[in-house]
Design an enzyme around this catalytic site. Structure first.
Site, PDB file in Angstrom:
ATOM      1  N   THR A  89      40.909  50.489  -1.241  1.00 51.80           N
ATOM      2  CA  THR A  89      41.729  49.521  -0.522  1.00 51.80           C
ATOM      3  C   THR A  89      40.837  48.382  -0.049  1.00 51.80           C
ATOM      4  OG1 THR A  89      43.516  49.258   1.084  1.00 51.80           O
ATOM      5  CG2 THR A  89      41.572  50.483   1.815  1.00 51.80           C
ATOM      6  N   CYS A 182      45.063  51.384  -3.846  1.00 51.92           N
ATOM      7  CA  CYS A 182      45.340  52.810  -3.681  1.00 51.92           C
ATOM      8  C   CYS A 182      45.414  53.530  -5.029  1.00 51.92           C
ATOM      9  CB  CYS A 182      46.624  53.021  -2.885  1.00 51.92           C
ATOM     10  SG  CYS A 182      46.585  52.215  -1.265  1.00 51.92           S
TER      11      CYS A 182
END
Length: 219
Positions: A89, A182
């Site tokens: 992320t 992700c």
């Protein structure tokens, strides 16, 4: 705590076992991570829980078992492999990061319940602005119309939680295009300000902390 975390602009009672929430402003990622580890390793049965709310300098972070191929073109932004779950992320200014440093054994709080409390706080905060957000059982985080608004990644060590929530408020979203967010190629990413909510991270932090206290109390 390390020096970058020493001064809080505001604090208040927040949630689990009389935790205190602290607004830490904009701080670099690695010293903050190391301070979380130290807090967790040094805490004892009577250590009060804390909630840290802050912004980070730009950084990509990879979970313990993350696939580095999901980092496509980091450019000048540093990449750190860290000790949370999940894939890759981005953190940067304009994103509210929330770190719940909670004795989960003392609180009798399971990991799934803690994740749900973080997600639910985002969903309920969004509802104040007429934004319909939702979570997914198969992919932790909060989404609006299929685009990811907030990410969740935790670590439990010695019965204490750290890492936590990244809630996009009013930031430059371009770096998310340099990764598979992700671990999902092509995943759209959004932020609160683009959906009609506020763009001031400190304001959101001050309003979000008591709401998180409520969702943790219900967990």
């Amino acid at each position: 705590m390390n020096a970058p975390l020493a001064s809080a602009e505001w604090s208040g009672s927040c949630g689990v076992d009389s935790a205190t929430s602290y607004w830490l402003g904009r701080v670099p990622y690695e010293p903050t991570w190391r301070a979380m580890q130290a807090f967790t390793d040094e805490r004892h049965a009577d250590t009060p829980d804390e909630i840290w709310l802050l912004e980070h300098d730009p950084v990509f972070t990879l979970g313990m078992n993350a696939d580095r191929s999901h980092v496509l073109a980091p450019g000048e932004i540093p990449v750190l492999q860290i000790d949370r779950g999940g894939q890759v992320t981005f953190h940067g200014p304009g994103q509210l990061v929330v770190y719940p440093l909670i004795d989960v054994r003392r609180a009798r709080l399971g990991v799934r319940a803690l994740v749900s409390a973080l997600e639910r706080a985002v969903i309920e905060y969004c509802a104040r602005f007429g934004i319909r957000a939702e979570c997914r059982a198969s992919a932790p985080g909060v989404y609006v119309d299929g685009a990811k608004l907030a990410s969740v990644g935790l670590r439990i060590r010695r019965g204490g939680s750290y890492h936590g929530l990244a809630f996009n408020i009013g930031m430059d979203l371009e770096p998310f295009g340099r990764i598979n967010p992700c671990g999902y190629a092509g995943l759209a990413v959004t932020q609160l300000s683009a959906l009609g909510g506020p763009d001031d991270v400190a304001q959101v932090a001050a309003e979000f902390a008591p709401l998180l206290a409520t969702t943790l109390a219900r967990a």
